[in-house]
Design an enzyme around this catalytic site. Structure first.
Site, PDB file in Angstrom:
ATOM      1  N   ASP A 142       0.872  -1.165   0.000  1.00 54.52           N
ATOM      2  CA  ASP A 142       0.000   0.000   0.000  1.00 54.52           C
ATOM      3  C   ASP A 142       0.921   1.230   0.000  1.00 54.52           C
ATOM      4  O   ASP A 142       2.121   1.124   0.278  1.00 54.52           O
ATOM      5  CB  ASP A 142      -0.962  -0.010   1.192  1.00 54.52           C
ATOM      6  CG  ASP A 142      -2.170   0.898   0.939  1.00 54.52           C
ATOM      7  OD1 ASP A 142      -2.115   1.742   0.015  1.00 54.52           O
ATOM      8  OD2 ASP A 142      -3.170   0.779   1.671  1.00 54.52           O
TER       9      ASP A 142
HETATM   10  C1  BGC Z   1      -5.063   3.187   0.033  1.00 55.99           C
HETATM   11  C2  BGC Z   1      -5.094   2.207  -1.120  1.00 55.99           C
HETATM   12  C3  BGC Z   1      -4.900   2.962  -2.423  1.00 55.99           C
HETATM   13  C4  BGC Z   1      -3.594   3.731  -2.351  1.00 55.99           C
HETATM   14  C5  BGC Z   1      -3.289   4.516  -3.619  1.00 55.99           C
HETATM   15  C6  BGC Z   1      -3.860   4.115  -0.004  1.00 55.99           C
HETATM   16  O1  BGC Z   1      -4.030   5.162   0.882  1.00 55.99           O
HETATM   17  O2  BGC Z   1      -5.111   2.499   1.265  1.00 55.99           O
HETATM   18  O3  BGC Z   1      -6.296   1.486  -1.122  1.00 55.99           O
HETATM   19  O4  BGC Z   1      -4.938   2.095  -3.514  1.00 55.99           O
HETATM   20  O5  BGC Z   1      -3.654   4.646  -1.282  1.00 55.99           O
HETATM   21  O6  BGC Z   1      -4.140   5.602  -3.717  1.00 55.99           O
END
Ligand code: BGC
Length: 811
Positions: free
Chosen positions: A227
């Site tokens: 993530d």
């Molecule tokens: C989220 C993810 C997301 C990523 C990119 C993170 O804050 O938890 O689900 O895909 O950001 O935006």
């Protein structure tokens, strides 16, 4: 005999540095190309209710907004999830990307999790079936899924550091299950690790999770990406099995990883395996040789509009109906409530996108009936933050933190919210060291005190006509905004005359991020509403033949980065609903939330519809259901408790929820969702699986074996409709500490008036199995099991006993 593939030849043609370069992002949304060998640049995009593209969270190229996860969850329709996956793949392509950062399949453990809206259900069987449909849909078009967040991310409190302490039986039977099916059945090409720790170690470097479970037990051959900023180490993540660190540029890999190979902390072989995994993904998605120039564009397709409208109705749940719905000749309609003329189409956080358009309930009703048949009254507000100021705002950027010298860049904003990541201000400032001044104007529509609110990821101040009204500069403290990087909103009151125009100036200074590197602000203003507006709404209801009251939350509440404080309707909405119901007994309550709410007025409401956040066609889908052009196709994917305290994480121990000293302990183990209410004998407000149809269904003639069940379902009403037949299974002799019954199969059934159908729901040995911790396998205990079929977890109509033979199944 294994043969050497093209990508194996290719991976061996790469230098160590080149292999390593494939293991980190180049920027926020891409992985670098390797021109020397003609390797293209792979691009990713959020996910899951559309494809946002490479912009930031606010603004950017428009995209189709599909229903959010809980709405798809409520459809109980894996085929619909597949269609949505196919359509979203087209959207991903229109944004020049190869990989969708979706779907989100964490489980609704607590009713207050800010991201429940994005996830399908409290039940692993339902979640897994929908995830398989969605992933297969995406990947059938050559776009990779990145099913997320692996695993134990069931809350947004301290989400980047919390340690989720979950026993392995609960993990295997509940939380891992959607990922397992996505790997074994749908063959997902991508998985995103979660931010949190799992039983003491970050999931991005958890060898048990990424090595043992995912790769050795399940035989996964796709990639695991972190993530965003969730990869925190060099050797431990690479060795554990994290292929890709996102976003880029790299923080912990690149030269550091090359050095780790040189010291022997990471083997050459491990790097080769990770790089090969990346090349395999690039080959699968066509990114490997994609040398087209990068382009992203908006494609507002009629077939997407139609699918979104249909899907919205398929997810809408008719919770209660004393016969008021569907509306036939409804006469004059009062359209009331804070969500009546504002289209609540999605939740907040990384799932946000800039929609092609938004149809509000008012728009949907006006398109059908003409505006003259409608009267409007807002009644009260339900915002969490003061509404943004729109119009031409200017933002001046300084390449220092003190507004020194002339601005190096100036741009126009169309509303008073911004979310700035790399490349901001045309690349003319360092995102970690800048200041910005934003100016806008506001004209008061009514006289009275006005509340100006501001929150920011950065230090900020707000001036109204030169007077300092909000200061979150000197007293900035972390809050639950902007992915836990922002402070909570602070407000100040200013008296304004009707028609008075004021200048608003906001100053912002960048500050170091705790995890997700960005700067952001939001300011807004409104005139607080009071008793007079509730009285006016009740009057409008009394004067109309039928009242429709649109209440709920919005993406400000149902959002990544923050859990809810309770499950009451925000603001004075409960008072508004009660006042409207008292004024006109023919009132339909339309809820739009990302999960359950308490309903103190439930006994007085003749009809209640839950529409969630159904995407850009919101108002059309709701109007279709209100007038019976579409069935309310949804059934609850999450139990609605009568009171917040009834929910499974209600324990007095804060370590169970929301967490204490960096740990959140899943003490309830298997007893989440309906399993909990069942075990505790708590009657929910509306049970899991509940939802009414506009027609009536009966079920009869159940025959069941260990291999499955068959039954006859009849539409005994006088119109076509749909229902969801649910099969629950449990041992005849209850087992201590285990649920009495769990969902093991379901079928969405559509029948014409008077029609009958024989429905089959297959079962496999795994449906009877429990995870055997000591043996590290699945065990079916020989004996008698009860199969119950019904229309919800508490409306079980037929049962049969079947005998299962003992079996041991591999993990
Ligand atoms: C989220 C993810 C997301 C990523 C990119 C993170 O804050 O938890 O689900 O895909 O950001 O935006």
């Amino acid at each position: 005999m294994s043969t050497r593939t093209d990508i194996e030849t290719l991976v061996d043609a790469l230098t160590l540095e080149e292999q390593v370069s494939l293991l980190s992002g180049e920027d926020f949304w891409s992985v670098p190309a390797i021109a020397r060998l003609g390797i293209g640049k792979m691009r990713v995009t959020d996910g899951p209710n559309g494809a946002r593209g490479s912009g930031s969270l606010v603004g950017g190229v428009t995209a189709a907004a599909f229903p959010v996860g809980i709405s798809i969850g409520a459809s109980w329709d894996p085929e619909l999830a597949r269609e949505i996956g196919v359509a979203i793949a087209e959207e991903v392509k229109s944004k020049g990307a190869h990989v969708s950062l979706a779907p989100t399949v964490n489980i609704h453990r607590s009713v207050t999790n800010g991201r429940n809206f994005e996830c399908y259900s409290e039940d692993p069987e339902l979640t897994a079936a929908l995830a398989v449909g969605y992933v297969e849909g995406l990947q059938s078009q050559g776009i990779s899924a990145t099913i997320k967040h692996f695993v134990g991310n069931e809350s947004e409190i301290e989400r980047t550091t919390i340690d989720s302490v979950v026993d392995e039986v609960a993990l295997r039977e509940i939380y891992l299950r959607p990922f397992e099916d996505a790997v074994k059945i749908a063959g997902t090409w991508g998985i995103m690790s979660s931010y949190n720790k799992l039983n003491g170690s970050y999931t991005a470097e958890n060898e048990w999770l990424l090595g043992q479970v995912l790769r050795r037990d399940w035989g996964y051959d796709g990639i695991v990406m972190s993530d965003w900023f969730g990869s925190r180490t060099t050797a431990p993540t690479v060795n554990a099995g994290l292929d890709l660190e996102m976003p880029g540029p790299t923080r912990d890999r690149g030269a550091k990883l090359v050095a780790a190979v040189e010291t022997g902390a990471v083997s050459r072989d491990t790097i080769r395996t990770r790089a090969l995994n990346m090349l395999r993904l690039m080959q699968r998605t066509g990114a490997l040789h994609d040398d087209r120039p990068f382009e992203e564009h908006a494609e507002d397709r009629p077939e997407h509009r139609a699918l979104i409208r249909r899907a919205g109705a398929e997810g809408t749940v008719l919770l209660k109906n004393d016969g008021l719905l569907p509306l036939a000749d409804a006469g004059k309609l009062a359209v009331i409530g804070p969500n009546a003329s504002v289209a609540q189409i999605m939740g907040g956080g990384s799932a946000q996108l800039n929609p092609h358009y938004r149809v509000s309930p008012w728009d949907g009703l006006a398109a059908r009936l003409g505006p003259d048949a409608l009267a409007h009254a807002q009644g009260c507000t339900n915002h969490r933050w003061e509404p943004v100021v729109t119009g031409n705002l200017t933002a001046e950027f300084f390449d220092n933190q003190d507004f020194d010298g002339a601005p190096v860049h100036t741009e126009t904003l169309d509303s008073s919210i911004a979310f700035w990541i790399e490349g901001m201000a045309d690349g003319k400032v360092d995102p970690a060291r800048f200041s910005a001044r934003v100016r806008g104007r506001y004209t008061a529509e009514e006289a009275g005190p006005h509340s100006f609110g501001l929150h920011a990821a950065g230090l900020a101040r707000l001036y109204v006509d030169g007077q300092l009204v909000v200061d979150v500069w000197d007293n900035w403290t972390p809050g639950r905004t902007f992915f836990e990087e922002g402070c909570d909103e602070v407000c100040g009151l200013v008296d304004l005359a009707k028609g008075q125009e004021v200048e608003i100036v906001m100053e912002l200074r960048s500050k170091p991020a705790a995890n997700l590197h960005h700067s952001a602000f939001r300011f807004g203003v409104s005139r607080p509403l009071g008793d007079a507006e509730i009285t006016a709404a009740a009057k409008a209801a009394a004067e109309a033949d039928t009242a429709l009251v649109f209440v709920g939350r919005s993406g400000e509440w149902d959002t990544e980065g923050s859990d809810l404080e309770d499950i009451r309707l925000p603001g004075r909405q409960d008072e508004l609903v009660a006042a409207v119901l008292a004024a006109n007994p023919k009132t339909v309550v339309v809820l739009q939330t990302g999960g359950p709410v308490e309903m103190p007025w439930v006994a007085d409401a003749p009809a209640i519809l839950q529409a969630w956040y159904p995407g850009q066609e919101c108002g059309n889908a709701i109007a279709d259901v209100l007038f019976g052009d579409a069935e309310p196709g949804g059934r609850l994917p999450q139990t609605f408790p009568a009171r917040w305290e009834d929910n499974p994480t209600r324990s007095q121990d804060p370590e169970v929820y929301p967490g204490l000293d960096g740990r959140v302990r899943y003490e309830e183990s298997l007893m989440i969702g309906y399993r909990h209410y069942d075990a505790q004998g708590i009657t929910p407000l509306f049970p899991f699986g509940h939802g009414l149809s506009y027609t009536r269904f009966e079920m009869a003639e159940l025959s069941a074996w260990a291999e499955g069940a068959e039954l006859t379902v009849t539409n005994t009403g006088d119109r076509a409709g749909s229902t969801v037949v649910q099969l629950y299974l449990g041992p005849v002799t209850p087992v201590e500490g285990r649920p009495k019954r769990v969902l093991r199969g379901f079928a969405k059934v559509r029948l014409g008036a008077g029609e009958s159908a024989r429905i089959e729901i297959p079962l496999s040995p795994r449906d009877f199995a429990r995870f055997d911790l000591a043996g590290q396998c699945w065990q079916v205990a020989a004996g008698d099991y009860r199969i119950e079929v019904g229309f919800s977890a508490t409306d079980l109509r037929l049962d049969a006993t079947v005998t299962a033979a003992a079996a041991t199944l591999p993990v």
